[in-house]
Write a protein that holds these residues in place. Structure first.
Motif, PDB file in Angstrom:
ATOM      1  N   ALA A   2     -31.342  -7.123 -17.936  1.00 42.47           N
ATOM      2  CA  ALA A   2     -32.412  -6.140 -17.830  1.00 42.47           C
ATOM      3  C   ALA A   2     -31.886  -4.751 -17.520  1.00 42.47           C
ATOM      4  CB  ALA A   2     -33.400  -6.572 -16.748  1.00 42.47           C
ATOM      5  N   THR A   3     -30.583  -4.629 -17.273  1.00 40.39           N
ATOM      6  CA  THR A   3     -29.991  -3.351 -16.947  1.00 40.39           C
ATOM      7  C   THR A   3     -28.898  -3.014 -17.954  1.00 40.39           C
ATOM      8  OG1 THR A   3     -28.400  -4.434 -15.476  1.00 40.39           O
ATOM      9  CG2 THR A   3     -30.449  -3.651 -14.479  1.00 40.39           C
ATOM     10  N   LYS A   4     -28.474  -1.767 -17.948  1.00 42.12           N
ATOM     11  CA  LYS A   4     -27.330  -1.364 -18.761  1.00 42.12           C
ATOM     12  C   LYS A   4     -26.434  -0.483 -17.896  1.00 42.12           C
ATOM     13  CE  LYS A   4     -29.401   2.803 -20.768  1.00 42.12           C
ATOM     14  NZ  LYS A   4     -29.654   3.547 -22.026  1.00 42.12           N
ATOM     15  N   ILE A   5     -25.202  -0.253 -18.360  1.00 42.16           N
ATOM     16  CA  ILE A   5     -24.277   0.541 -17.570  1.00 42.16           C
ATOM     17  C   ILE A   5     -23.879   1.797 -18.324  1.00 42.16           C
ATOM     18  CG2 ILE A   5     -23.380  -1.435 -16.291  1.00 42.16           C
ATOM     19  CD1 ILE A   5     -20.929  -1.390 -18.112  1.00 42.16           C
ATOM     20  N   GLU A   6     -23.597   2.841 -17.557  1.00 42.17           N
ATOM     21  CA  GLU A   6     -23.091   4.098 -18.090  1.00 42.17           C
ATOM     22  C   GLU A   6     -21.841   4.460 -17.307  1.00 42.17           C
ATOM     23  OE1 GLU A   6     -26.280   6.873 -17.682  1.00 42.17           O
ATOM     24  OE2 GLU A   6     -27.462   6.003 -19.325  1.00 42.17           O
ATOM     25  N   VAL A   7     -20.754   4.786 -18.025  1.00 41.78           N
ATOM     26  CA  VAL A   7     -19.479   5.080 -17.392  1.00 41.78           C
ATOM     27  C   VAL A   7     -19.151   6.559 -17.579  1.00 41.78           C
ATOM     28  CG1 VAL A   7     -17.026   4.501 -17.283  1.00 41.78           C
ATOM     29  CG2 VAL A   7     -18.699   2.732 -17.900  1.00 41.78           C
ATOM     30  N   SER A   8     -18.789   7.219 -16.480  1.00 44.76           N
ATOM     31  CA  SER A   8     -18.430   8.629 -16.542  1.00 44.76           C
ATOM     32  C   SER A   8     -17.182   8.869 -15.693  1.00 44.76           C
ATOM     33  CB  SER A   8     -19.572   9.506 -16.054  1.00 44.76           C
ATOM     34  OG  SER A   8     -19.958   9.159 -14.738  1.00 44.76           O
ATOM     35  N   PRO A   9     -16.346   9.868 -16.058  1.00 40.50           N
ATOM     36  CA  PRO A   9     -15.135  10.129 -15.284  1.00 40.50           C
ATOM     37  C   PRO A   9     -15.451  10.693 -13.903  1.00 40.50           C
ATOM     38  CG  PRO A   9     -15.444  11.812 -16.967  1.00 40.50           C
ATOM     39  CD  PRO A   9     -16.482  10.765 -17.222  1.00 40.50           C
ATOM     40  N   CYS A  10     -14.571  10.383 -12.968  1.00 42.26           N
ATOM     41  CA  CYS A  10     -14.685  10.887 -11.608  1.00 42.26           C
ATOM     42  C   CYS A  10     -13.280  11.278 -11.150  1.00 42.26           C
ATOM     43  CB  CYS A  10     -15.301   9.831 -10.693  1.00 42.26           C
ATOM     44  SG  CYS A  10     -15.831  10.454  -9.087  1.00 42.26           S
ATOM     45  N   GLY A  11     -12.815  12.448 -11.607  1.00 40.75           N
ATOM     46  CA  GLY A  11     -11.438  12.843 -11.362  1.00 40.75           C
ATOM     47  C   GLY A  11     -10.491  12.177 -12.340  1.00 40.75           C
ATOM     48  N   ASP A  12      -9.198  12.205 -12.011  1.00 42.87           N
ATOM     49  CA  ASP A  12      -8.174  11.675 -12.913  1.00 42.87           C
ATOM     50  C   ASP A  12      -7.914  10.191 -12.746  1.00 42.87           C
ATOM     51  OD1 ASP A  12      -7.756  14.219 -13.965  1.00 42.87           O
ATOM     52  OD2 ASP A  12      -6.254  14.711 -12.440  1.00 42.87           O
ATOM     53  N   SER A  13      -8.391   9.591 -11.674  1.00 40.75           N
ATOM     54  CA  SER A  13      -8.037   8.197 -11.410  1.00 40.75           C
ATOM     55  C   SER A  13      -9.222   7.366 -10.927  1.00 40.75           C
ATOM     56  CB  SER A  13      -6.911   8.129 -10.369  1.00 40.75           C
ATOM     57  OG  SER A  13      -7.317   8.748  -9.157  1.00 40.75           O
ATOM     58  N   ALA A  14     -10.413   7.737 -11.357  1.00 40.31           N
ATOM     59  CA  ALA A  14     -11.595   6.967 -10.961  1.00 40.31           C
ATOM     60  C   ALA A  14     -12.690   7.130 -12.004  1.00 40.31           C
ATOM     61  CB  ALA A  14     -12.091   7.399  -9.587  1.00 40.31           C
ATOM     62  N   THR A  66      -5.433   3.444 -18.281  1.00 37.58           N
ATOM     63  CA  THR A  66      -6.210   4.641 -18.622  1.00 37.58           C
ATOM     64  C   THR A  66      -7.683   4.396 -18.352  1.00 37.58           C
ATOM     65  OG1 THR A  66      -6.604   3.939 -20.902  1.00 37.58           O
ATOM     66  CG2 THR A  66      -4.577   5.205 -20.457  1.00 37.58           C
ATOM     67  N   ALA A  67      -8.421   5.484 -18.283  1.00 35.62           N
ATOM     68  CA  ALA A  67      -9.869   5.370 -18.108  1.00 35.62           C
ATOM     69  C   ALA A  67     -10.500   4.639 -19.294  1.00 35.62           C
ATOM     70  CB  ALA A  67     -10.485   6.760 -17.948  1.00 35.62           C
ATOM     71  N   GLU A  68      -9.938   4.870 -20.494  1.00 37.33           N
ATOM     72  CA  GLU A  68     -10.481   4.211 -21.691  1.00 37.33           C
ATOM     73  C   GLU A  68     -10.303   2.698 -21.617  1.00 37.33           C
ATOM     74  OE1 GLU A  68      -9.882   8.385 -22.395  1.00 37.33           O
ATOM     75  OE2 GLU A  68      -8.498   6.833 -21.680  1.00 37.33           O
ATOM     76  N   ALA A  69      -9.134   2.250 -21.135  1.00 40.28           N
ATOM     77  CA  ALA A  69      -8.893   0.812 -21.025  1.00 40.28           C
ATOM     78  C   ALA A  69      -9.820   0.184 -19.988  1.00 40.28           C
ATOM     79  CB  ALA A  69      -7.433   0.558 -20.649  1.00 40.28           C
TER      80      ALA A  69
END
Length: 236
Positions: A2-14, A66-69
């Motif tokens: 019932a939910t979905k996720i959204e991913v966004s950068p938070c600095g260089d390592s989060a 990486t953030a992409e991985a």
């Protein structure tokens, strides 16, 4: 799901992984399932996953991934059936001395919500409060608040020091502060229990999903319990 996720950068390592949904409880449960999945080693080398109300902060080592991985791996979780362990829930009884020096904002809160002081205490102690997440400083317990008729405004000027064990409210939330710290929340009481465990691997005796029940005590009761370790109701 019932939910979905959204991913966004938070600095260089989060990364900030936000769970989007219409039911706040479903969102919160999904956040903590995701954090638990990550912290059990589902993705390496994830450093840590810190859950909040509707998002997870995922910290990683940028020298090894990486953030992409990380984002790709998290996308796998979003397609999995909900087979993860449920959020754990223990109960902690928390004695509280309300008002006076222990709770300088109690009368003010009573005026704001339009109820007598005794009714404010009754509402705080009427139910178990779910710990939604751990906040700063030192893993403060952020819980659902009492059933006040209106939200409680914060202080216009935060106090520079609120003592350890302070029980405070703001908006529709309640917080237990384990250490002395600045705060703009309205302090209504203080627990005599010893919360912070500096000599233990787990520095506080609670985690998200646990529940707390507040019990009013007088000055004599407070003094008699001063320094008692906070623990779960059924611990020996």
């Amino acid at each position: 799901m019932a939910t979905k996720i959204e991913v966004s950068p938070c600095g260089d390592s989060a990364l900030r992984v936000t769970v989007v949904g219409t039911d706040t409880d479903d969102v919160w449960k999904a956040v903590h399932r995701l954090a638990g999945w990550l912290n059990r080693g589902a993705i390496q080398p994830t450093v840590s996953a810190v859950p909040t109300y509707d998002a997870v902060l995922v910290e990683f080592d940028p020298y090894h991934t990486t953030a992409e991985a990380i984002t790709s791996h998290i996308g796998i979780w979003d397609t999995l059936p909900e087979q993860d362990e449920p959020v754990r829930s223990g109960v902690i009884d928390v004695p509280v001395l309300f008002g006076g020096d222990a709770g300088p904002d109690l009368g003010w809160v009573a005026d704001v919500i339009g109820e007598p002081v005794a009714r404010v205490i009754e509402l705080v102690c009427a139910k178990e409060h779910l710990i939604r997440c751990l906040g700063g400083p030192a893993a403060s317990a952020m819980t659902d608040g009492p059933d006040f008729p209106v939200p409680v405004p914060r202080l216009a000027t935060p106090r520079l020091r609120v003592p350890p064990g302070a029980i405070s409210v703001a908006g529709r939330q309640l917080v237990i502060g384990p250490v002395a710290a600045p705060s703009g929340w309205r302090q209504i009481g203080r627990t005599p229990l010893d919360i912070l465990r500096t000599d233990a691997e787990v520095v506080v005796p609670y985690r998200p999903g646990d529940r707390v029940r507040f019990l009013p005590v007088d000055q004599a009761g407070y003094d008699g319990l001063l320094g008692t370790p906070m623990r779960y109701r059924h611990d020996d």
